[in-house]
Design an enzyme around this catalytic site. Structure first.
Site, PDB file in Angstrom:
ATOM      1  CB  SER A 117       3.106   1.884   5.941  1.00  0.00           C
ATOM      2  OG  SER A 117       2.815   0.984   4.905  1.00  0.00           O
ATOM      3  CG  ASP A 161       6.223   5.445  -0.520  1.00  0.00           C
ATOM      4  OD1 ASP A 161       5.732   4.481  -1.140  1.00  0.00           O
ATOM      5  OD2 ASP A 161       5.899   5.718   0.663  1.00  0.00           O
ATOM      6  CG  HIS A 221       6.810   2.626   2.269  1.00  0.00           C
ATOM      7  ND1 HIS A 221       5.715   3.463   2.193  1.00  0.00           N
ATOM      8  CD2 HIS A 221       6.462   1.640   3.141  1.00  0.00           C
ATOM      9  CE1 HIS A 221       4.746   2.999   2.957  1.00  0.00           C
ATOM     10  NE2 HIS A 221       5.175   1.895   3.552  1.00  0.00           N
TER      11      HIS A 221
END
Length: 313
Positions: A107, A257, A279
């Protein structure tokens, strides 16, 4: 003699079933340089013995890798987190005696790792971006559009989210004063506009345009770049977080995601951008509850370490 052979074969089979994986995998993930895992927004190293990268460090270690978990702010701009990461890299190099590190960031950890590699390429062998916010996030754009710069509302939201980030640091055993938080700055970095501005300053590994797949695997700075990501939002009915990601995923008009689009994740050599993962699945959360018919996320990390090992990294 034949009976002995059969017994030996049976014993080997039983041993393979019960002994730890490192007994058989050996040095499968033994990279030349240490691996440093870099968490994303509101991330942590571990809270109550639960890793952000759930069971990832342990399996990498069992397969021969030397693994460190970066200590960076859970919420701040990419540049601030990047400088914190550079300081941490120096500590790892001093402790391990290695000349470089392999960075794997999830991320916001993706751009954070990219910053470190661009500023100090002599200390970084590779950057692997896992669902990295490399072209911004529609979720960040939506949140930022609701806040007027310099307004009381923005200040209030910043105070609340900073307090939450500080709680994360306290829960993980860190002193918030050591890694200051600035959630408004983090939101700006994760927005599309903020990401594009960042890419102009630190372009290594980036494709020529959004959703292109032509980023250089070996950057001009001598650093190798890889990426992968998921392309699902709701993957397991037993995971209580999946409904939330299904909702946030509605902010996108494309495969995502739940927080990052597949296209935004592209960096360097794109290994895959449509795993049946959301995610959190990408880092084996929540608590290993992921899609039943997809590759174990932990194994994706281990395979990447093997890929780096085979490159002599």
């Amino acid at each position: 003699m034949k009976l002995r052979t059969k017994i030996t074969t049976l014993m080997l089979f039983l041993l393979a079933a019960v002994l730890p994986s490192q007994s058989w995998a050996g040095n499968y993930a033994k990279t030349q340089y240490p691996i440093v895992l870099v968490h994303g927004l509101f991330g942590f190293d571990d809270i109550l013995f639960v890793d952000y990268f759930y069971k990832v460090p342990q399996k990498l270690s069992r397969n021969g890798a030397v693994v460190y978990i970066a200590e960076v702010s859970p919420s701040n701009s990419t540049e601030v987190r990047g400088e914190q990461l550079l300081n941490y890299i120096d500590e790892v190099l001093a402790l391990s005696g290695a000349e470089k590190v392999n960075l794997i960031g999830h991320s916001h950890g993706g751009p954070t790792a990219r910053y470190a590699a661009s500023v100090a390429p002599s200390k970084v062998a590779s950057v692997t971006s896992v669902a990295g916010v490399n072209w911004g996030s529609a979720v960040a754009d939506v949140l930022k559009s609701g806040l007027t710069e310099g307004s009381v509302q923005e200040g209030t939201v910043g105070l609340i989210t900073d307090a939450f980030a500080n709680l994360i640091e306290l829960a993980s055993g860190s002193d918030p004063r050591d890694k200051p938080t600035d959630s408004v700055a983090a939101l700006t970095s994760l927005s599309t506009a903020g990401s594009i501005a960042f890419n102009a300053r630190y372009p290594e590994g980036m494709p020529s345009a959004y959703c292109r797949n032509d980023g250089k695997k070996l950057g001009e700075n001598g650093v190798y770049y890889y990426s992968w990501s998921g392309g699902r939002t709701y993957t397991n009915a037993l995971d209580v977080v999946d409904p939330f990601l299904a909702i946030t995923g509605l902010a996108f008009g494309e495969t995502n995601d739940g927080l990052v689009s597949s296209c935004s994740s592209h960096l360097g050599k794109v290994l895959k951008d449509n795993y049946k993962m959301n995610h959190l699945d990408e880092v084996n959360q929540s608590f290993g509850i992921t899609h039943w018919f997809e590759t174990n996320p932990v194994d994706v990390f281990v395979d990447q370490a093997n890929r780096l090992k085979n490159l002599g990294l």
